[in-house]
Motif scaffolding. Structure first.
Motif, mmCIF file in Angstrom:
data_model
loop_
_atom_site.group_PDB
_atom_site.id
_atom_site.type_symbol
_atom_site.label_atom_id
_atom_site.label_comp_id
_atom_site.label_asym_id
_atom_site.label_seq_id
_atom_site.Cartn_x
_atom_site.Cartn_y
_atom_site.Cartn_z
ATOM 1 N N ARG A 1 0.826 -1.202 0.000
ATOM 2 C CA ARG A 1 0.000 0.000 0.000
ATOM 3 C C ARG A 1 0.858 1.248 0.000
ATOM 4 O O ARG A 1 2.022 1.235 0.427
ATOM 5 N N ALA A 2 0.266 2.360 -0.455
ATOM 6 C CA ALA A 2 0.955 3.642 -0.467
ATOM 7 C C ALA A 2 -0.070 4.753 -0.343
ATOM 8 O O ALA A 2 -1.244 4.592 -0.714
ATOM 9 N N SER A 3 0.353 5.880 0.186
ATOM 10 C CA SER A 3 -0.505 7.051 0.271
ATOM 11 C C SER A 3 0.361 8.301 0.187
ATOM 12 O O SER A 3 1.567 8.266 0.458
ATOM 13 N N VAL A 4 -0.268 9.400 -0.184
ATOM 14 C CA VAL A 4 0.407 10.698 -0.221
ATOM 15 C C VAL A 4 -0.383 11.665 0.652
ATOM 16 O O VAL A 4 -1.595 11.507 0.849
ATOM 17 N N SER A 5 0.299 12.666 1.175
ATOM 18 C CA SER A 5 -0.361 13.640 2.035
ATOM 19 C C SER A 5 0.213 15.028 1.792
ATOM 20 O O SER A 5 1.345 15.190 1.328
ATOM 21 N N VAL A 6 -0.595 16.029 2.112
ATOM 22 C CA VAL A 6 -0.163 17.418 2.046
ATOM 23 C C VAL A 6 -0.719 18.132 3.272
ATOM 24 O O VAL A 6 -1.852 17.875 3.696
ATOM 25 N N GLY A 7 0.098 18.972 3.881
ATOM 26 C CA GLY A 7 -0.325 19.660 5.090
ATOM 27 C C GLY A 7 0.122 21.106 5.111
ATOM 28 O O GLY A 7 1.060 21.501 4.408
ATOM 29 N N TYR A 8 -0.580 21.891 5.917
ATOM 30 C CA TYR A 8 -0.210 23.294 6.112
ATOM 31 C C TYR A 8 -0.260 23.586 7.604
ATOM 32 O O TYR A 8 -1.156 23.113 8.317
ATOM 33 N N GLY A 9 0.716 24.354 8.089
ATOM 34 C CA GLY A 9 0.739 24.661 9.509
ATOM 35 C C GLY A 9 1.631 25.836 9.835
ATOM 36 O O GLY A 9 2.041 26.606 8.952
ATOM 37 N N TYR A 10 1.928 25.961 11.129
ATOM 38 C CA TYR A 10 2.769 27.049 11.625
ATOM 39 C C TYR A 10 3.816 26.490 12.575
ATOM 40 O O TYR A 10 3.603 25.465 13.228
ATOM 41 N N ARG A 11 4.923 27.206 12.654
ATOM 42 C CA ARG A 11 5.991 26.853 13.586
ATOM 43 C C ARG A 11 6.299 28.044 14.473
ATOM 44 O O ARG A 11 6.440 29.169 13.986
ATOM 45 N N LEU A 12 6.414 27.796 15.768
ATOM 46 C CA LEU A 12 6.882 28.810 16.707
ATOM 47 C C LEU A 12 8.386 28.650 16.836
ATOM 48 O O LEU A 12 8.876 27.628 17.311
ATOM 49 N N ASN A 13 9.135 29.653 16.410
ATOM 50 C CA ASN A 13 10.589 29.595 16.391
ATOM 51 C C ASN A 13 11.186 29.976 17.747
ATOM 52 O O ASN A 13 10.490 30.554 18.599
ATOM 53 N N PRO A 14 12.465 29.698 17.973
ATOM 54 C CA PRO A 14 13.098 30.028 19.255
ATOM 55 C C PRO A 14 13.036 31.509 19.618
ATOM 56 O O PRO A 14 13.031 31.856 20.793
ATOM 57 N N ASP A 15 12.981 32.403 18.612
ATOM 58 C CA ASP A 15 12.893 33.838 18.899
ATOM 59 C C ASP A 15 11.449 34.299 19.077
ATOM 60 O O ASP A 15 11.189 35.506 19.071
ATOM 61 N N THR A 16 10.515 33.367 19.238
ATOM 62 C CA THR A 16 9.076 33.584 19.445
ATOM 63 C C THR A 16 8.349 34.069 18.192
ATOM 64 O O THR A 16 7.144 34.342 18.259
ATOM 65 N N SER A 17 9.030 34.157 17.066
ATOM 66 C CA SER A 17 8.340 34.478 15.822
ATOM 67 C C SER A 17 7.625 33.233 15.304
ATOM 68 O O SER A 17 7.952 32.110 15.688
ATOM 69 N N THR A 18 6.626 33.436 14.445
ATOM 70 C CA THR A 18 5.911 32.318 13.837
ATOM 71 C C THR A 18 6.149 32.312 12.333
ATOM 72 O O THR A 18 6.411 33.357 11.727
ATOM 73 N N GLU A 19 6.051 31.125 11.760
ATOM 74 C CA GLU A 19 6.323 30.959 10.330
ATOM 75 C C GLU A 19 5.394 29.907 9.747
ATOM 76 O O GLU A 19 5.189 28.852 10.347
#
Length: 221
Positions: A96-114
């Protein structure tokens, strides 16, 4: 068909990082939460407390929706994703096989988000009393435009209706572009069809070589 059904149940009970090659059944909700504890002295990278919360929902027989929240890099990074996963080809194949796509955010060490995009590919094969699986993904930051890959390789074995064991090799690249590798053996106990407990360990093969025990609980609705 009976072997395939048993194997699918086993795989669903241990898939707590990605949707995997087998989709959720329509209307099936899966929630996993846990983390590491009893860290060895000096354990910081790549093994830390690493709490995670993960959920999947079978929108249809072929579409799985998910949420994935976790911390990494000694707790300095926090990421959250929504994703969709779809199988490739027939749902009746042994391989079996599958593909996925996702979107999100990261909180960086300097407290900024990306903002982040994530692409994934999962493959798996049923064995007589278990399975083999490989789950690969890569994320890209929408600001730093850096691809960071990750790949987990799992072998699972079902001993009985209640007991399953797994061994997993976890590899990837961290926020600071450091390559890492960890090995994690686990034992899964099924209280019933809806509640399972995963107790295991994780040992770093890179970085400071730290280790820890890990505990996760899994719920199905």
């Amino acid at each position: 068909m009976r072997l395939f059904a048993i194997f699918t149940l086993f795989f669903i009970s241990v898939s707590a990082v990605h949707a995997g090659a087998w989709p959720r059944d329509k209307g099936d909700l899966f929630i996993a939460a846990g983390g590491n504890f009893l860290l060895s002295n000096g354990a910081e990278l790549p093994v830390h407390y690493d709490p995670t919360v993960y959920a999947e929902y079978g929108l249809t027989d072929r579409i799985t929706l998910g949420l994935d929240f976790y911390t990494a890099d000694k707790g300095r990074i926090a990421s959250g994703f929504t994703f969709v996963s779809v199988p490739v080809g027939s749902l009746k194949l042994k391989n079996r096989a599958s593909v996925s796509v996702g979107y999100g955010y990261r909180l960086n060490p300097d407290t900024s988000t990306e903002g982040l995009m994530r692409l994934g590919l999962s493959v798996g094969r049923a064995l007589d009393k278990g399975w083999l699986a490989a789950d690969a993904s890569a994320t890209i930051g929408l600001q730093d435009t850096t691809w960071r890959p990750k790949a987990d390789f799992t072998w699972g074995h079902g001993w009985s209706n209640r007991w399953t064991s797994t061994i997993q090799l976890q590899t990837g690249q961290g926020y600071y572009n450091d390559d890492y590798a960890k090995v994690s053996p686990t034992i899964i106990f099924s209280l019933n069809e809806r509640f399972k407990i995963n107790l295991g360990a994780v040992k770093a093969l890179t970085g400071d070589g730290g280790s820890a025990l890990k505990l996760e609980t899994w719920l199905r609705f």
